[in-house]
Write a protein that holds these residues in place. Structure first.
Motif, PDB file in Angstrom:
ATOM      1  N   SER A 122       0.825  -1.204   0.000  1.00 48.65           N
ATOM      2  CA  SER A 122       0.000   0.000   0.000  1.00 48.65           C
ATOM      3  C   SER A 122       0.862   1.258   0.000  1.00 48.65           C
ATOM      4  CB  SER A 122      -0.914   0.000   1.227  1.00 48.65           C
ATOM      5  OG  SER A 122      -1.517   1.257   1.413  1.00 48.65           O
ATOM      6  N   THR A 123       0.485   2.209  -0.845  1.00 39.04           N
ATOM      7  CA  THR A 123       1.219   3.471  -0.916  1.00 39.04           C
ATOM      8  C   THR A 123       1.161   4.220   0.400  1.00 39.04           C
ATOM      9  OG1 THR A 123       0.628   3.615  -3.255  1.00 39.04           O
ATOM     10  CG2 THR A 123       1.482   5.601  -2.223  1.00 39.04           C
ATOM     11  N   VAL A 124       0.033   4.159   1.082  1.00 39.08           N
ATOM     12  CA  VAL A 124      -0.109   4.842   2.373  1.00 39.08           C
ATOM     13  C   VAL A 124       0.854   4.244   3.388  1.00 39.08           C
ATOM     14  CG1 VAL A 124      -1.685   5.384   4.254  1.00 39.08           C
ATOM     15  CG2 VAL A 124      -2.509   5.423   1.885  1.00 39.08           C
ATOM     16  N   ALA A 125       0.945   2.913   3.420  1.00 34.42           N
ATOM     17  CA  ALA A 125       1.871   2.259   4.347  1.00 34.42           C
ATOM     18  C   ALA A 125       3.314   2.641   4.037  1.00 34.42           C
ATOM     19  CB  ALA A 125       1.692   0.745   4.272  1.00 34.42           C
ATOM     20  N   ILE A 126       3.649   2.698   2.752  1.00 35.74           N
ATOM     21  CA  ILE A 126       5.003   3.092   2.355  1.00 35.74           C
ATOM     22  C   ILE A 126       5.291   4.525   2.778  1.00 35.74           C
ATOM     23  CG2 ILE A 126       6.465   3.579   0.356  1.00 35.74           C
ATOM     24  CD1 ILE A 126       5.177   1.188  -1.021  1.00 35.74           C
ATOM     25  N   ALA A 127       4.325   5.417   2.566  1.00 35.91           N
ATOM     26  CA  ALA A 127       4.524   6.816   2.927  1.00 35.91           C
ATOM     27  C   ALA A 127       4.708   6.979   4.432  1.00 35.91           C
ATOM     28  CB  ALA A 127       3.338   7.649   2.446  1.00 35.91           C
ATOM     29  N   ILE A 128       3.921   6.269   5.226  1.00 34.72           N
ATOM     30  CA  ILE A 128       4.063   6.355   6.678  1.00 34.72           C
ATOM     31  C   ILE A 128       5.432   5.848   7.117  1.00 34.72           C
ATOM     32  CG2 ILE A 128       3.185   5.460   8.860  1.00 34.72           C
ATOM     33  CD1 ILE A 128       0.395   5.452   7.614  1.00 34.72           C
ATOM     34  N   MET A 129       5.855   4.728   6.531  1.00 33.76           N
ATOM     35  CA  MET A 129       7.148   4.146   6.894  1.00 33.76           C
ATOM     36  C   MET A 129       8.294   5.105   6.562  1.00 33.76           C
ATOM     37  SD  MET A 129       8.930   0.641   5.510  1.00 33.76           S
ATOM     38  CE  MET A 129       9.207   1.352   3.881  1.00 33.76           C
ATOM     39  N   PHE A 130       8.269   5.664   5.347  1.00 35.74           N
ATOM     40  CA  PHE A 130       9.363   6.545   4.951  1.00 35.74           C
ATOM     41  C   PHE A 130       9.279   7.907   5.632  1.00 35.74           C
ATOM     42  CE2 PHE A 130      10.160   3.516   1.568  1.00 35.74           C
ATOM     43  CZ  PHE A 130      11.542   3.586   1.462  1.00 35.74           C
ATOM     44  N   SER A 131       8.095   8.338   6.011  1.00 36.65           N
ATOM     45  CA  SER A 131       7.989   9.581   6.785  1.00 36.65           C
ATOM     46  C   SER A 131       8.715   9.439   8.113  1.00 36.65           C
ATOM     47  CB  SER A 131       6.512   9.924   7.020  1.00 36.65           C
ATOM     48  OG  SER A 131       5.861  10.223   5.812  1.00 36.65           O
ATOM     49  N   ALA A 132       8.578   8.256   8.717  1.00 32.62           N
ATOM     50  CA  ALA A 132       9.301   7.998   9.960  1.00 32.62           C
ATOM     51  C   ALA A 132      10.804   7.875   9.715  1.00 32.62           C
ATOM     52  CB  ALA A 132       8.764   6.741  10.622  1.00 32.62           C
ATOM     53  N   MET A 133      11.181   7.229   8.605  1.00 32.58           N
ATOM     54  CA  MET A 133      12.601   7.049   8.314  1.00 32.58           C
ATOM     55  C   MET A 133      13.281   8.371   7.975  1.00 32.58           C
ATOM     56  SD  MET A 133      12.555   3.520   6.085  1.00 32.58           S
ATOM     57  CE  MET A 133      14.331   3.583   5.826  1.00 32.58           C
ATOM     58  N   PHE A 134      12.548   9.300   7.345  1.00 32.61           N
ATOM     59  CA  PHE A 134      13.112  10.592   6.961  1.00 32.61           C
ATOM     60  C   PHE A 134      12.954  11.648   8.052  1.00 32.61           C
ATOM     61  CE2 PHE A 134      12.622   9.105   2.467  1.00 32.61           C
ATOM     62  CZ  PHE A 134      13.958   9.230   2.127  1.00 32.61           C
ATOM     63  N   SER A 135      12.475  11.263   9.212  1.00 29.35           N
ATOM     64  CA  SER A 135      12.310  12.217  10.301  1.00 29.35           C
ATOM     65  C   SER A 135      13.654  12.866  10.651  1.00 29.35           C
ATOM     66  CB  SER A 135      11.737  11.518  11.533  1.00 29.35           C
ATOM     67  OG  SER A 135      11.712  12.388  12.636  1.00 29.35           O
ATOM     68  N   LYS A 136      13.609  14.166  10.916  1.00 33.87           N
ATOM     69  CA  LYS A 136      14.843  14.897  11.179  1.00 33.87           C
ATOM     70  C   LYS A 136      15.498  14.486  12.495  1.00 33.87           C
ATOM     71  CE  LYS A 136      16.684  19.560  11.865  1.00 33.87           C
ATOM     72  NZ  LYS A 136      16.391  21.015  11.909  1.00 33.87           N
ATOM     73  N   ASP A 137      14.691  14.270  13.519  1.00 31.51           N
ATOM     74  CA  ASP A 137      15.253  14.026  14.853  1.00 31.51           C
ATOM     75  C   ASP A 137      15.493  12.550  15.135  1.00 31.51           C
ATOM     76  OD1 ASP A 137      15.200  16.779  15.432  1.00 31.51           O
ATOM     77  OD2 ASP A 137      13.065  16.638  15.941  1.00 31.51           O
ATOM     78  N   TYR A 138      14.556  11.700  14.758  1.00 30.57           N
ATOM     79  CA  TYR A 138      14.649  10.290  15.137  1.00 30.57           C
ATOM     80  C   TYR A 138      14.616   9.345  13.938  1.00 30.57           C
ATOM     81  CZ  TYR A 138      13.252  12.546  19.477  1.00 30.57           C
ATOM     82  OH  TYR A 138      13.173  13.385  20.554  1.00 30.57           O
ATOM     83  N   GLY A 139      14.757   9.881  12.723  1.00 29.30           N
ATOM     84  CA  GLY A 139      14.681   9.042  11.538  1.00 29.30           C
ATOM     85  C   GLY A 139      15.859   8.093  11.407  1.00 29.30           C
ATOM     86  N   LEU A 140      15.573   6.924  10.866  1.00 31.30           N
ATOM     87  CA  LEU A 140      16.610   5.905  10.704  1.00 31.30           C
ATOM     88  C   LEU A 140      17.683   6.354   9.724  1.00 31.30           C
ATOM     89  CD1 LEU A 140      17.485   3.003  11.408  1.00 31.30           C
ATOM     90  CD2 LEU A 140      16.100   2.214   9.479  1.00 31.30           C
ATOM     91  N   ILE A 141      17.297   7.113   8.697  1.00 32.51           N
ATOM     92  CA  ILE A 141      18.281   7.546   7.703  1.00 32.51           C
ATOM     93  C   ILE A 141      19.276   8.528   8.307  1.00 32.51           C
ATOM     94  CG2 ILE A 141      18.547   8.813   5.534  1.00 32.51           C
ATOM     95  CD1 ILE A 141      15.952   7.594   4.602  1.00 32.51           C
ATOM     96  N   ASN A 142      18.791   9.476   9.089  1.00 31.55           N
ATOM     97  CA  ASN A 142      19.718  10.411   9.750  1.00 31.55           C
ATOM     98  C   ASN A 142      20.590   9.706  10.772  1.00 31.55           C
ATOM     99  OD1 ASN A 142      19.261  12.894   8.482  1.00 31.55           O
ATOM    100  ND2 ASN A 142      17.400  13.255   9.657  1.00 31.55           N
TER     101      ASN A 142
END
Length: 311
Positions: A122-142
């Protein structure tokens, strides 16, 4: 119980009756909206006023769209995303498919399914997951970038501070391109795996006997044999990239992000219709986008067309 003779279908009418459900649904939900959109592109109309409020304005909607700076900005964003997300898909999918085909015989289906999974998620599930990953403070990518900052040599390439992926205009498009690449690379892997299975093994055996290495076989046998599938995959990427809507719409909250850096043409014409209530201009923009898609598809076809031999 036999039907009366008058209710029986003659052989010449049977195919038309069997096709009638599809034709009816296509005309209702496919052809009619298409023709109505074309008609609407020459009108000015606010749906709240009813159909009688339509007024013919000729080419004014197209002139407005061509003079609209935001339309051109959205088209520029769309082309950037289509290129940045589309080209790497095939550059990664082709060698990855070759590796899976040649090396992972027993695990081929499992690995292919794992790569294909994002495409059906689901696109919504993907967007929620990546929104968390791209988070500035606690994102996995940062967090991962901070770890790379402690690695010698690589540390100089990593930003010293956390990246605000969804808040800074220069980072929004790369973030969206990464998501689109991640989602559709598996689809292309499946396409190329299917094409690889149609290449005769005799070609590779003959090339091996002639002393050709794996790299030579890849460039002189595999790639030429994959050309029809590459053309098909690139065409799908061009059409899909220019119609990009769901991922940037959800990630930017439907507004295009800071400085409209993530606003694609599909998002802009959606906002033109449902936010600004200008359905005529939105229809005109949709047809301009159609012409751009048709033009780039034609150019793709020309690029992959066989070259006529000279002499």
């Amino acid at each position: 119980m036999k039907l009366p003779t008058a209710l029986r279908l003659t052989p010449q009418w049977t195919p038309y009756v069997l096709l009638s459900p599809f034709v009816l649904l296509f005309c209702t939900f496919g052809l009619f909206p298409l023709l109505f959109s074309l008609y609407l592109s020459f009108q000015t109309w606010e749906p709240t006023s009813g159909l009688q409020a339509m007024r013919f304005v000729g080419l004014e909607n197209f002139a407005f769209a061509l003079q609209d700076e935001w339309f051109w900005k959205s088209l520029k964003n769309t082309l950037w995303l289509a290129l940045a997300a589309g080209v790497p898909q095939h550059l990664v999918a082709i060698p990855l498919a070759v590796f899976i085909h040649n090396r992972l015989h027993r695990l081929r289906d499992a690995v292919t399914g794992a790569y294909f999974l994002p495409y059906i998620t689901s696109t919504v599930a993907i967007a929620i997951m990546f929104s968390a990953m791209f988070s500035k403070d606690y994102g996995l990518i940062n967090q991962g970038l901070q770890l790379l900052g402690h690695v010698p040599l690589l540390g100089a390439l990593v930003p010293a501070e956390a990246v605000d992926w969804m808040g800074q205009p220069q980072h929004i498009k790369p973030a969206i391109a990464m998501i689109v690449f991640w989602r559709y690379v598996g689809f292309n892997v499946v396409l190329y795996l299917a094409a690889l299975q149609t290449i005769p093994k005799d070609l590779y055996e003959a090339a091996t006997m002639d002393g050709a290495g794996r790299l030579q076989q890849f460039f002189h046998i595999t790639l030429p044999s994959l050309k029809p599938m590459i053309f098909f995959g690139v065409t799908l990427s061009v059409i899909g990239g220019l119609q990009l809507f769901e991922e940037p719409f959800i990630l930017t909250g439907g507004r295009g992000g800071s400085d409209q850096a993530g606003m694609t043409t599909a998002i802009y014409l959606y906002r033109m219709a449902f936010d600004f209530n200008d359905f005529g201009a939105a229809s005109a923009m949709s047809w301009l986008l159609f012409f751009v898609v048709a033009l780039l598809t034609w150019l793709t076809n020309r690029a992959f067309a066989p070259r006529a031999s000279k002499g």
